[in-house]
Design an enzyme around this catalytic site. Structure first.
Site, mmCIF file in Angstrom:
data_model
loop_
_atom_site.group_PDB
_atom_site.id
_atom_site.type_symbol
_atom_site.label_atom_id
_atom_site.label_comp_id
_atom_site.label_asym_id
_atom_site.label_seq_id
_atom_site.Cartn_x
_atom_site.Cartn_y
_atom_site.Cartn_z
ATOM 1 N N THR A 104 -3.330 15.868 68.857
ATOM 2 C CA THR A 104 -4.182 16.491 68.108
ATOM 3 C C THR A 104 -5.706 15.517 68.065
ATOM 4 O OG1 THR A 104 -2.292 16.636 66.820
ATOM 5 C CG2 THR A 104 -4.278 16.537 65.665
ATOM 6 N N VAL A 119 -1.288 13.823 60.247
ATOM 7 C CA VAL A 119 -1.645 13.853 61.871
ATOM 8 C C VAL A 119 -0.449 13.248 62.917
ATOM 9 C CG1 VAL A 119 -3.428 15.073 61.369
ATOM 10 C CG2 VAL A 119 -4.074 12.750 62.305
ATOM 11 N N ASP A 120 -0.475 14.324 63.412
ATOM 12 C CA ASP A 120 0.055 13.525 64.831
ATOM 13 C C ASP A 120 -0.548 12.936 65.692
ATOM 14 O OD1 ASP A 120 2.087 12.331 66.325
ATOM 15 O OD2 ASP A 120 2.090 13.803 68.186
ATOM 16 N N LYS A 121 -1.308 11.431 65.998
ATOM 17 C CA LYS A 121 -2.601 11.274 67.141
ATOM 18 C C LYS A 121 -2.368 11.923 67.771
ATOM 19 C CE LYS A 121 -1.907 7.713 69.210
ATOM 20 N NZ LYS A 121 -2.042 7.703 70.933
ATOM 21 N N LYS A 139 8.428 9.003 60.926
ATOM 22 C CA LYS A 139 7.652 9.780 60.829
ATOM 23 C C LYS A 139 8.016 10.544 59.072
ATOM 24 C CE LYS A 139 4.904 10.714 65.287
ATOM 25 N NZ LYS A 139 5.168 11.654 65.811
#
Lengths: 77, 666
Positions: free
Chosen positions: B340, B335-337, B520
């Site tokens: 999210t 998950v992207d911080k 990423k």
């Protein structure tokens, strides 16, 4: 070959119970004069038809599907 | 009422009449010792040999009724078989027709009647239940608005929703359906967006808010500028996506399709060969009946249709069967911080002054001026605070050069302003006596994002912004673990300290911080190399490469983005984090139903085959078991339509107001 009056319509049908319905409807509708091609999707019970709107109407298509034994309604989108 | 009548007489009349004739036939044969069972004609059928079921050598009244039952039930089947044959399709109807006609020819009237009757009743049940599995989609289609109130020539007019023109103003009154996608131009109201996002709680709409066709006003009055009509609405896109998803063949399905193409003809050949070798006509006909591929060919489509349909009703769009299969095997979620795990609306929390010649407001002013032309999410809190304090930037912003992963370089009135992290200072050779780095470190330790501000090679201060953790983020991580995800990984461009503060609070397993967009991607690849099937959740442009590389790309809050609806492997329409574990759980359930269904279908065929050769399985028993297996497969798939525990879906009655309203007026 003019495609100026080619119309694409989607009918949503009821009562698809086996994948063999697919070929039946494709044949039945495909034989109609003015229908260029027809694709039946079993899982979502959709019938996609390209046809010449000057030679045949959406109601005729619904009638042809009814003749194959299935109820269908033209979809609004 | 009318529909009910049609249904009874349409689908059920054949099995009902046929069943009555069968009962009548038995009654005549058994009542009063068969006194009423008059002889009609001498035997006209062929001798069946060892398996003959006909007792006498004359054709009686009872036989006549039994034959009539077979004709009533079988007529439609034979007609369908002929139509299919003309279309070059050897289908199940043909197998049953041949078996039934064969049974009549050898005088097994009871078998012919039983087989056709069971097949007809099974078929009627199948049609009804299969439509049920498609009910989720039907509901979505039914959500489509039919009428709209527009203002034309200064008057309100009610017109069909499809006739609204782009750019027209439509009125949405309390209790009405929003007829188009559009933007609120005036008024306020609460809109129930359950049909689109699966969220039960109505959303407040004010000027500038987006509204979707097919959602329902629960109060207030809105004037909406139409930006999407008919097929160009979010609802239409969802319906199309769901339909395409249901039709997309899962890998397993493609195999079954190939298999069934030669399976049915093979059964006919097998029956013929078995009949010729054994000289047993009944055996051959029985083989035909039990060889029907019914349960096998529908076992996967019904599961997929039900699973994908259920998901769509909960605001989860899954691209197709193949993605369901992959989603069921997800072992890691990245998950992207920002946006999210956190709200994604950072607030300015600190201004640290490092240049004694200035004051704190000056630091804010420079920072705001530099960020004025920036697109970066961290620019907004700085600008908002500066505007609130009356030191907002004026005029045209200078040029802004983003330095990915480090910050920005901006030109303000001919002076160079840097805003970013220590590596940015190094890159531009800005000296730092350590105080800036230290201040930044202290702020980061608290989970804030520090940004050093430097003007013309001189550090003047540090500003810090912090993002709030979303309330349901810890719950989402916990539920992902419950759904069988081994690892929940955070990928963020933020510093490790910020990331760790958030990670600890949410229960994340693994943190990858200070990442550039390409990092990423590498993090995702690395997880894949460790053997993980990985789902990546993201929303931003800088996640695009990682989203594409992950086995499943998940888009959050997709309702407002046509692109996300079209491209994401899983699109979560709403912004509810708990939809993600729900999607994975539902995928797992759907795949296990698919497997169960295939097992049921195969075991049925194997058992019946064994039963025939061992003796004891007659044509009618074979048909009974076969039809039962088809119905079991459908019923099994229908379990998916029920919501599992912890589902985010709203109660059903909430969204069937429309039907209720119609019934009152009918």
């Amino acid at each position: 070959m003019s495609t100026s009056t080619t119309t694409r319509t989607v009918l949503r049908a009821e009562g698809f119970s086996c994948p063999s319905c697919v070929a039946k409807i494709e044949k039945q509708v495909g034989h109609l004069k003015g229908v260029e091609n027809v694709k039946v999707h079993f899982a979502s019970a959709r019938i996609e038809i390209n046809y010449d709107a000057e030679r045949i109407s959406a109601d005729d298509l619904v009638a042809a599907v009814a003749k194959a034994g299935y109820k269908a309604v033209p979809s609004t989108f | 009422m009318n529909r009910l009548q049609k249904w009874v007489y349409g689908n059920w009349s054949v099995p009902i009449v046929s069943g009555m004739l069968i009962i009548l036939s038995f009654a005549i044969q058994w009542l009063a010792g068969g006194v009423a069972d008059l002889t009609v004609s001498p035997q006209w059928w062929l001798e069946a040999g060892a398996h003959a079921t006909h007792a006498g050598a004359v054709f009686t009244l009872g036989d006549g009724f039994m034959l009539a039952a077979a004709v009533v039930a079988g007529y439609g089947i034979v007609a369908k078989a002929v139509r299919a044959l003309i279309a070059n399709v050897i289908g199940i109807d043909l197998l049953v027709s041949v078996a039934a006609i064969g049974a009549v020819i050898i005088g097994n009237f009871w078998e012919a009647a039983a087989v056709t009757f069971l097949f007809a009743i099974g078929h009627a049940l199948e049609a009804a239940t299969l439509n049920k599995t498609r009910s989720a989609l039907a509901e979505l289609v039914a959500v489509a608005p039919d009428s709209a109130i527009v203002v034309r020539n200064g008057e309100q007019q009610e017109i069909p929703a499809g006739q609204v023109r782009m750019g027209e103003i439509v009125l949405v009154k309390n209790g009405a359906k929003v007829p188009v996608d559009g933007q609120v131009v005036s008024g306020t109201g609460a809109i129930d967006e359950a049909s689109i996002t699966g969220e039960a709680i109505p959303v407040e709409k004010i000027k500038g808010s987006q509204v979707f066709a097919g959602t329902v006003s629960r109060g207030g009055f809105l004037q909406v500028l139409a930006t999407g009509i008919g097929a160009d609405t979010t609802l239409a896109r969802i319906v199309h996506r769901v339909e395409e998803a249901q039709d997309a063949k899962a890998k397993t399905q493609a195999f079954i399709d190939r298999f069934s193409r030669w399976y049915t003809p093979a059964v006919m050949v097998l029956a013929l060969v078995a009949g010729l070798i054994s000289g047993d006509v009944v055996l051959a006909l029985t083989l035909l009946v039990i060889g029907c591929p019914g349960a096998l060919v529908i076992s996967i489509p019904v599961a997929i249709v039900a699973g994908i349909g259920r998901a769509a009703r909960n605001g989860i769009l899954i691209k197709g069967g193949e993605f369901l299969e992959t989603s069921a095997r997800i072992s890691a979620v990245a998950v992207d911080k920002t946006g999210t795990l956190t709200e994604g609306r950072p607030q300015l929390t600190d201004i640290v002054l490092l240049d004694s010649a200035l004051d704190r407001t000056e630091v804010l002013r420079w920072a705001a001026a530099a960020e004025a032309g920036s697109e970066h999410p961290l620019a907004r809190p700085i600008l908002e605070t500066a505007q609130a304090d009356g030191v907002g930037p004026h005029g045209i912003p200078g040029t802004v050069t983003p330095v990915p992963g480090k910050g920005i370089v901006s030109d303000v009135d001919g002076r160079q302003v840097l805003i970013g992290n220590p590596p940015l200072l190094e890159q531009y050779n800005v000296p730092d006596d350590g105080s800036a780095a230290q201040a930044a470190k202290a702020l980061a330790a608290d989970g804030k994002t520090p940004m050093i501000v430097a003007v013309d090679d001189k550090v003047i201060g540090v500003v810090a912004v912090a993002d709030q953790i979303r309330q349901d983020a810890p719950e989402m991580v916990a539920r992902l673990h419950q759904a069988g995800v081994e690892k929940v990984v955070m990928l963020t461009g933020d510093t490790r300290l910020v990331a760790e503060a958030i990670g600890t609070a949410t229960g994340i397993d693994e943190i990858h911080a200070s990442l550039l967009p390409e990092d990423k991607l590498d993090a995702v690849v690395q997880l894949q190399q460790e053997g993980h099937i990985i789902a990546m959740v993201g929303d931003g442009v800088n996640d695009a490469p990682a989203l594409a590389t992950a086995n499943i790309g998940v888009a959050m809050g997709a309702a407002g983005s046509a692109v996300a609806v079209e491209t994401a492997d899983i699109a979560l329409m709403g912004d509810n984090l708990l939809k993600l574990p729900e999607a994975i759980g539902l995928a797992k359930r759907t795949v296990s139903v698919m497997r169960q269904n295939i097992a049921i279908a195969l075991i049925t065929v194997v058992l019946l085959l064994a039963g025939i050769f061992a003796g004891g399985v007659t044509m009618s028993i074979g048909m009974l078991v076969h039809e039962a297996s088809v119905l079991v497969v459908i019923a099994n798939a229908m379990r998916l339509l029920r919501n599992a525990q912890g589902s985010t879906e709203m109660p059903k009655r909430e969204r069937t107001t429309e039907k209720g309203a119609k019934q009152v007026t009918a």
